[in-house]
Design a protein around this motif. Structure first.
Motif, mmCIF file in Angstrom:
data_model
loop_
_atom_site.group_PDB
_atom_site.id
_atom_site.type_symbol
_atom_site.label_atom_id
_atom_site.label_comp_id
_atom_site.label_asym_id
_atom_site.label_seq_id
_atom_site.Cartn_x
_atom_site.Cartn_y
_atom_site.Cartn_z
ATOM 1 N N SER A 23 0.833 -1.211 0.000
ATOM 2 C CA SER A 23 0.000 0.000 0.000
ATOM 3 C C SER A 23 0.865 1.256 0.000
ATOM 4 O O SER A 23 0.542 2.240 -0.675
ATOM 5 C CB SER A 23 -0.942 0.002 1.210
ATOM 6 O OG SER A 23 -0.210 -0.006 2.424
ATOM 7 N N CYS A 74 -6.812 -0.550 -4.225
ATOM 8 C CA CYS A 74 -6.709 -1.653 -3.262
ATOM 9 C C CYS A 74 -8.001 -2.449 -3.366
ATOM 10 O O CYS A 74 -9.095 -1.895 -3.204
ATOM 11 C CB CYS A 74 -6.528 -1.098 -1.853
ATOM 12 S SG CYS A 74 -6.734 -2.341 -0.555
ATOM 13 N N GLN A 97 -10.329 -2.283 -0.290
ATOM 14 C CA GLN A 97 -10.935 -0.967 -0.144
ATOM 15 C C GLN A 97 -12.003 -0.736 -1.205
ATOM 16 O O GLN A 97 -13.044 -0.120 -0.928
ATOM 17 C CB GLN A 97 -9.844 0.110 -0.264
ATOM 18 C CG GLN A 97 -10.304 1.524 0.022
ATOM 19 C CD GLN A 97 -10.796 1.703 1.450
ATOM 20 O OE1 GLN A 97 -10.311 1.045 2.371
ATOM 21 N NE2 GLN A 97 -11.783 2.563 1.632
ATOM 22 N N LYS A 102 -15.201 -2.309 -0.064
ATOM 23 C CA LYS A 102 -15.841 -1.511 0.992
ATOM 24 C C LYS A 102 -16.523 -0.275 0.409
ATOM 25 O O LYS A 102 -17.610 0.113 0.859
ATOM 26 C CB LYS A 102 -14.802 -1.095 2.034
ATOM 27 C CG LYS A 102 -14.272 -2.260 2.866
ATOM 28 C CD LYS A 102 -13.156 -1.804 3.801
ATOM 29 C CE LYS A 102 -12.562 -2.991 4.549
ATOM 30 N NZ LYS A 102 -11.402 -2.596 5.394
ATOM 31 N N GLU A 103 -15.887 0.336 -0.590
ATOM 32 C CA GLU A 103 -16.487 1.504 -1.229
ATOM 33 C C GLU A 103 -17.770 1.138 -1.963
ATOM 34 O O GLU A 103 -18.737 1.916 -1.983
ATOM 35 C CB GLU A 103 -15.493 2.137 -2.205
ATOM 36 C CG GLU A 103 -14.333 2.842 -1.524
ATOM 37 C CD GLU A 103 -13.266 3.299 -2.506
ATOM 38 O OE1 GLU A 103 -13.468 3.104 -3.734
ATOM 39 O OE2 GLU A 103 -12.233 3.835 -2.064
#
Length: 480
Positions: A280, A296, A299, A302-303
């Motif tokens: 990262s 990522c 991520q 999650k978005e």
């Protein structure tokens, strides 16, 4: 380093990069400007039919006794190329100008630079040199020869320069012996042949006196700086005062590289590595400097959930319950993001996916093909040290590390919490899962680069950056 050139309009970029169209056109244009044919179209057709753009064109230079002959002969064996040297031009070739050059030799006169250049041009224009490539040993020796070669259209892709202290070269020279049958060079101390037949036929080369050698070295040191100026962008100096296999290995590594291209390039970068290896951080550094899109996979999921998209709603139950998200859902979200206009035009850096060979194959089937892949390597102890001591401030969201970045005040230290993922038993499971699948993934991405992640992050970044800006090594050459 300059930022990457303006990308091709999508989706032409992937096609152009995959088939190296820019390099093909660049090579044809170079040949046209050098040879100035009366019929450029027919010349281009003939050039494409030859299909020899990857044939080696290498000059091996250096002072007397630096090992040029050994290196040149070894490269010829490994690359299946043609060796061209003084000896081959004068005694092994039947060329139109050979008789004239020999006449100078017999009169003990210096052969003119123009005659050498014409001899070399005649030899390199033969079919075997065109198709197989060539290793030019000991030429050019001075600026005039270099200019003459260039004006004749003889432009090497790689120039290897061997160097060693003069004292070492003089010592080597005194024990130098030549096999007249094979032209291989041996030494009475450092490299004596084991075969008694070879031992008996070895002869001393001409001009072996220390005084003559000193004169040659003086002339070499006087002429070399001008040659260096001409070839500096494609030249690599290699220390010849080390074991021969180390020298040969370094030479082969260099001639397998491709020089940086001016071709438009859209970075599609993939980072693979165990947890805690710094993927990262490196992705953030690449994004900050070059403006690629940082993705990522975790991520991104999650978005999608937070954005309450249709796919996000399907993913939400898996994330809420701590279950792995099915690959088909991950691929749909990932493909949608990577095919967005910003990714297509600016490029991207991806980490967190794929984690195994099946996911890698799904990426490929979706025509998501990275052009640079990096595997981060980090010892188990370092992974544990990095992850198990991570802490987070629940008030500010700031991250700390008990060893590398401790909390600035006792008040903050008292409220720090550890993410359950960073407990040793959970880290061990994640690391085991990574190493269970990584071997097949490494085989799948055979052109990948391997990164020593157990060093300063900026050193790691410099290595990654150098691999991104340079073309991939040519895989058609034989390995060591």
């Amino acid at each position: 380093m300059d930022a990457p050139a303006r990308p091709w309009p999508p989706p032409l970029g992937a096609y152009a990069e995959e088939r190296e169209l820019f390099r093909l056109l660049q090579n044809i244009l170079e040949e046209l400007l050098i040879h100035k044919p009366d019929d450029p179209i027919q010349y281009m057709i003939n050039h494409l039919k030859q299909n020899n753009d990857d044939a080696p064109r290498i000059c091996v230079l250096g002072p007397s006794a630096s090992g040029k002959t050994t290196v040149a002969m070894w490269l010829c064996k490994h690359l299946d190329a043609i060796r061209v040297s003084r000896e081959t031009l004068l005694f092994k070739e039947i060329l139109a100008l050979t008789k004239e050059a020999k006449a100078y030799k017999e009169r003990k006169q210096k052969i003119p630079n123009t005659l050498w250049a014409n001899l070399i041009q005649e030899r390199l224009s033969n079919v075997d040199c065109i198709k197989q490539g060539w290793i030019l040993e000991g030429f050019p020796e001075n600026q005039e020869q270099a200019w003459m070669l260039q004006s004749s259209g003889i432009i090497p892709r790689h120039v290897v320069v061997l160097y060693a202290p003069d004292t070492v070269l003089i010592e080597r020279n005194s024990g130098k012996r030549l096999d007249p049958f094979t032209e291989e060079v041996y030494h009475t101390t450092f490299d004596w042949p084991s075969d008694p037949l070879v031992q008996r036929r070895l002869v001393k080369p001409e001009d072996l006196s220390e005084q003559e050698m000193s004169k040659k070295l003086l002339e070499y040191h006087r002429n070399f700086p001008e040659v260096f100026q001409i070839y500096q962008k494609i030249l690599k100096s290699i220390n010849a005062d080390q074991p021969s296999m180390d020298v040969l290995s370094q030479v082969l590594t260099y001639v397998q590289t491709r020089h940086r291209s001016a071709a438009p390039f859209t970075p599609r970068i993939l980072f693979c590595g165990p947890p805690g290896s710094g993927k990262s951080l490196q992705a953030a550094l690449i994004t900050q400097k070059y403006g690629v899109v940082n993705i990522c996979c975790g991520q991104l999921l999650k978005e999608a959930v937070a954005g309450k998209t249709k796919l996000g709603e399907l993913v939400k139950p898996y994330i809420d319950n701590g279950y792995p998200v099915p690959d088909n859902l991950v691929m749909k979200i990932l493909a949608e993001r990577l095919n967005a206009l910003d990714c297509m035009t600016n490029g991207w850096v991806l980490y967190g996916f794929p984690r195994d060979i099946e996911q890698g194959e799904q990426l490929q089937k979706s025509h998501i093909i990275p052009n640079r892949v990096f595997f981060f390597n980090l010892p188990y102890e370092s992974i544990m040290e990095r992850l198990s001591q991570r802490r987070i401030d629940p008030v500010t969201g700031e991250r700390y590390h008990t060893a590398f970045r401790p909390a600035p005040t006792p008040e903050i230290q008292a409220r720090l919490r550890q993410n359950p993922r960073d407990k040793e038993e959970n880290i061990e499971k994640r690391v085991d899962a990574y190493y269970r699948n990584v071997k097949e993934l490494e085989d799948f991405y055979e052109d990948a680069f391997y990164v020593n992640a157990d060093q300063d992050p900026h050193v790691v970044f410099e290595f990654i950056e150098s691999c991104i800006i340079k073309p991939l090594p040519c895989k058609k050459l034989k390995s060591l």
